[in-house]
Scaffold this active site. Structure first.
Site, mmCIF file in Angstrom:
data_model
loop_
_atom_site.group_PDB
_atom_site.id
_atom_site.type_symbol
_atom_site.label_atom_id
_atom_site.label_comp_id
_atom_site.label_asym_id
_atom_site.label_seq_id
_atom_site.Cartn_x
_atom_site.Cartn_y
_atom_site.Cartn_z
ATOM 1 C CG ASN A 9 44.043 38.957 45.069
ATOM 2 O OD1 ASN A 9 44.575 39.689 45.896
ATOM 3 N ND2 ASN A 9 43.742 39.355 43.842
ATOM 4 C CD1 TRP A 10 42.478 37.312 51.289
ATOM 5 C CD2 TRP A 10 43.450 38.282 53.052
ATOM 6 N NE1 TRP A 10 42.622 36.359 52.266
ATOM 7 C CE2 TRP A 10 43.223 36.923 53.357
ATOM 8 C CE3 TRP A 10 44.067 39.097 54.014
ATOM 9 C CZ2 TRP A 10 43.580 36.368 54.594
ATOM 10 C CZ3 TRP A 10 44.416 38.535 55.249
ATOM 11 C CH2 TRP A 10 44.178 37.185 55.530
ATOM 12 C CE LYS A 11 40.130 40.833 43.793
ATOM 13 N NZ LYS A 11 39.435 41.076 42.562
ATOM 14 C CG HIS A 97 45.174 40.342 39.953
ATOM 15 N ND1 HIS A 97 44.178 41.276 39.715
ATOM 16 C CD2 HIS A 97 44.555 39.245 40.458
ATOM 17 C CE1 HIS A 97 43.010 40.755 40.078
ATOM 18 N NE2 HIS A 97 43.217 39.528 40.533
ATOM 19 C CD GLU A 99 41.361 43.461 40.755
ATOM 20 O OE1 GLU A 99 42.068 43.462 41.783
ATOM 21 O OE2 GLU A 99 40.327 42.760 40.629
ATOM 22 C CD GLU A 169 42.602 35.596 38.666
ATOM 23 O OE1 GLU A 169 41.929 35.190 39.617
ATOM 24 O OE2 GLU A 169 43.234 36.659 38.689
ATOM 25 N N GLY A 175 35.237 39.378 40.038
ATOM 26 C CA GLY A 175 34.452 40.281 40.884
ATOM 27 C C GLY A 175 33.102 40.647 40.293
ATOM 28 C CB SER A 215 32.711 35.050 40.079
ATOM 29 O OG SER A 215 32.796 36.444 39.817
ATOM 30 N N GLY A 236 39.088 35.711 44.878
ATOM 31 C CA GLY A 236 39.084 37.079 45.389
ATOM 32 C C GLY A 236 38.058 37.218 46.489
ATOM 33 N N GLY A 237 36.877 37.721 46.138
ATOM 34 C CA GLY A 237 35.831 38.038 47.122
ATOM 35 C C GLY A 237 35.565 36.945 48.148
HETATM 36 C C1 PEP Z 1 40.816 37.716 41.786
HETATM 37 O O1 PEP Z 1 40.918 38.799 42.322
HETATM 38 O O2 PEP Z 1 41.828 37.155 41.382
HETATM 39 C C2 PEP Z 1 39.480 37.124 41.640
HETATM 40 C C3 PEP Z 1 39.368 36.015 40.955
HETATM 41 O O3 PEP Z 1 38.433 37.789 42.224
HETATM 42 P P1 PEP Z 1 36.928 37.229 42.425
HETATM 43 O O4 PEP Z 1 37.040 35.824 42.981
HETATM 44 O O5 PEP Z 1 36.296 38.165 43.410
HETATM 45 O O6 PEP Z 1 36.273 37.243 41.094
#
Ligand code: PEP
Length: 253
Positions: A9-11, A97, A99, A169, A175, A215, A236-237
């Site tokens: 997920n590049w957000k 998600h 966010e 999640e 994040g 993470s 994500g990251g």
């Molecule tokens: C996400 O955005 O779904 C996520 C899990 O982010 P991160 O891996 O950065 O915690």
């Protein structure tokens, strides 16, 4: 046997050039593993979906949208329908998600409409669920996750649910650099699988992929995915760096 699934997920990151470079890097680097042993998807921002879809078109890397609207067309300024996403090459759509739930105020009812519309439009939804830190600390993890899954899938038949991937999640791990321990994650994944069995049947529960997100990095991915009910990861990251994302894909093989 559930095939592992790694989704990035590049957000709201990358730009027109770096999105294509990143997508090509993932497609080229995962040639051996993607498709055969593990399903891989990247979810870029809406505006780069089409160019990313072209960049991965000769590979088995799939493309997903970070969101989808539930209406088919009309006066919904700024929104994007499932048919539009399908037409430009999307396979998946994230729904609910954290966010979107916590920053943009999406409710379980809205998430359910999006999951339902995604399936009707030929997309495979990834239903994101998970508790806040305060909810975990007050012992409400099971209650919150049960509500997210039950309401997110409301009205869907078992046959339709076979199109859905669930992503657990925990919000406190997204994040933040804090990861649920493999045992903490497995406990919730097992709970979700049992719930799917109660809502549908054992066959549906055993066939549904449940991803962990929060993470995930190359050095913790393998241990998380070694758990019985963790079928892959939503990243994500670490999905923004080719090397890290490829390391996570390798851990899934
Ligand atoms: C996400 O955005 O779904 C996520 C899990 O982010 P991160 O891996 O950065 O915690």
């Amino acid at each position: 046997m559930r095939k592992p699934f790694v989704a990035g997920n590049w957000k709201m990151n990358t730009d027109s050039q770096s999105s294509v470079t990143l997508a090509r890097g993932v497609a080229e680097g995962s040639v051996e593993s993607a498709g055969r042993n593990v399903d891989v998807a990247v979810c870029p921002p809406f505006v780069y979906l089409q160019s990313v879809a072209r960049a991965v078109s000769s590979s088995s890397v799939a493309v997903g949208a970070q969101d989808v609207y539930f209406e088919k067309k009309g006066a919904f300024t700024g929104e994007v329908s499932a048919a539009m996403l399908k037409e430009i090459g999307c396979t998946y759509a994230l729904c609910g998600h954290s966010e979107r739930r916590h920053v943009l105020g999406e409710t379980d009812e809205l998430v359910n409409k999006k999951v339902t519309a995604a399936i009707a439009g030929g997309l495979l939804p990834i239903l994101c669920v998970g508790e806040l830190q305060s909810q975990r600390e007050s012992g409400r993890t099971e209650e919150v996750v049960t509500r997210h899954v039950t309401k997110g899938l409301a009205g869907l038949s078992g046959a339709k649910v076979s199109a859905v991937t669930v992503a657990y999640e925990p919000v406190w791990a997204i994040g933040t650099g804090l990861t649920a321990t493999p045992a903490q994650a497995q406990e919730v994944h097992a709970l979700i699988r049992k719930l799917l069995g109660d809502l549908y049947d054992n066959e549906t529960a055993e066939a549904t992929r449940i991803l962990y997100g929060g993470s995930v990095k190359p050095d913790n991915a393998a241990e998380l995915m070694s758990q019985r009910d963790i079928d892959g990861v939503l990243v994500g990251g670490a999905s923004l760096k080719v090397e890290d994302f490829l390391g996570i894909i390798q851990a899934a093989v």
